[in-house]
Design a protein around this motif. Structure first.
Motif, PDB file in Angstrom:
ATOM      1  N   HIS A 145       4.626  -0.186   0.044  1.00  0.00           N
ATOM      2  CA  HIS A 145       5.311  -0.961   1.078  1.00  0.00           C
ATOM      3  C   HIS A 145       4.325  -1.860   1.806  1.00  0.00           C
ATOM      4  CE1 HIS A 145       3.747   2.694   2.951  1.00  0.00           C
ATOM      5  NE2 HIS A 145       3.730   2.052   4.123  1.00  0.00           N
TER       6      HIS A 145
ATOM      7  N   ASP B  22       0.643   5.087   1.895  1.00  0.00           N
ATOM      8  CA  ASP B  22      -0.058   5.635   3.055  1.00  0.00           C
ATOM      9  C   ASP B  22      -1.027   6.736   2.630  1.00  0.00           C
ATOM     10  OD1 ASP B  22       1.230   3.958   4.787  1.00  0.00           O
ATOM     11  OD2 ASP B  22       2.611   5.473   5.586  1.00  0.00           O
TER      12      ASP B  22
ATOM     13  N   HIS C   5       0.834  -1.200   0.000  1.00  0.00           N
ATOM     14  CA  HIS C   5       0.000   0.000   0.000  1.00  0.00           C
ATOM     15  C   HIS C   5       0.869   1.251   0.000  1.00  0.00           C
ATOM     16  CE1 HIS C   5       1.175  -0.405   4.209  1.00  0.00           C
ATOM     17  NE2 HIS C   5       0.890   0.874   4.376  1.00  0.00           N
TER      18      HIS C   5
END
Ligand SMILES: [Fe+2]
Length: 287
Positions: free
Chosen positions: A247, A136, A134
């Motif tokens: 990440h 953030d 994903h």
């Protein structure tokens, strides 16, 4: 993907060549890796390397350095104060390093977090499962195009922290943008009014949230998109734009993290910011 820098001190001045390498790698989507930069715990702080210091509700214990308020810890009294002091010391060292290493003059120091619970084996909904790749994006905290920069330190005595790092942001955005639906114009206004969000979400915030969710929900993307396994051993630190770098945190315990926010005008190359990439790909003004 990983730019290893031989820093051994939290305080500069740092070599000019090293600083130039750092900002270029960071803005181009690398993880800056500091293998020789441990955050040292004081002897009495080692008692906090215990999952029971968490209240078991939130993923992380967080500290707001402007108020000194700590949330989601089970500790009280003197012990709570000592944990907050450890987090504060980490946060201010991370801030000093960011200030000395990078050319950014106006960096906002946001929350500091301590992650005392083993990542592996926990249960989450897919949307809040950070073991999935994903970028953030936070539902209640609109960024209006500003960047999310995060500094991490693995303070576990023996466990490495395992991440996957995915494809470049632009490749990800190109694949997923056509799949995210239109955003209802009244929703952001209403959420702002009701206090669901801190201020109003811009179109950028809506798009980033949709990309975050769509990526996590796509099993084919999770299993088959290009990614690299990265191991952060005990006693190392790393710094990354987590709004840009795909990440997934797969395992590990006892990490400290300091979040920073900054305007894209601070960047050496603002065109690399997610908001600029998304504006270019969508042909729309997003903020
Ligand atoms: Fe994340």
């Amino acid at each position: 993907m990983l730019e290893s820098l031989p820093l051994e001190s939290w305080r500069g001045p740092y070599d000019q060549g090293l600083k130039a390498r750092a900002v270029s790698a960071l803005e181009n989507g690398a993880v800056l890796f500091f293998p020789n930069l441990p955050f040292a715990l004081l002897e009495p702080e080692k008692q906090f390397l215990d999952a029971s210091v968490s209240d078991g509700q939130a993923k992380n214990i967080s500290l707001d350095h402007t108020t000194g308020k700590m949330q989601a810890s089970s500790l009280t009294g003197e012990k709570a104060g000592a944990l907050a002091a450890m987090m504060e010391r980490f946060g201010s060292q991370a801030a000093s390093l960011v200030h000395e290493l990078l050319p950014y003059r106006n960096v906002e120091r946001a929350r500091t977090s301590f992650r005392p619970v083993q990542v592996k084996g926990r249960h989450y909904s897919k949307i809040s499962d950070d073991r999935l790749l994903h970028i953030d994006a936070f539902p209640s905290r609109p960024m209006q195009g500003r960047r999310i920069l995060r500094f991490f330190a693995n303070v576990a005595p023996s466990s490495p922290r395992h991440w996957h790092v995915g494809q470049p942001f632009e490749d990800f955005a190109r694949a997923f943008l056509p799949r995210v639906g239109p955003h209802l114009p009244g929703k952001s206004w209403l959420y702002g009014k009701l206090g669901v969000t801190r201020g109003r979400r811009s179109l950028y915030d809506e798009l980033m949230l949709s990309l975050h969710d769509a990526g996590k929900l796509d099993e084919n993307f999770q299993n088959n998109s290009p990614h690299q396994a990265v191991t952060f051993p005990p006693g190392c630190s790393w710094l990354v734009f987590t709004d840009q770098v795909l990440h997934a945190a797969l395992g590990g315990e006892f990490a400290l993290e300091q979040t920073f926010h900054l305007d894209i005008t601070e960047m050496a190359e603002p065109s690399l910011a997610p908001v600029k990439v998304l504006e270019r790909l969508s042909g729309k003004t997003l903020v």
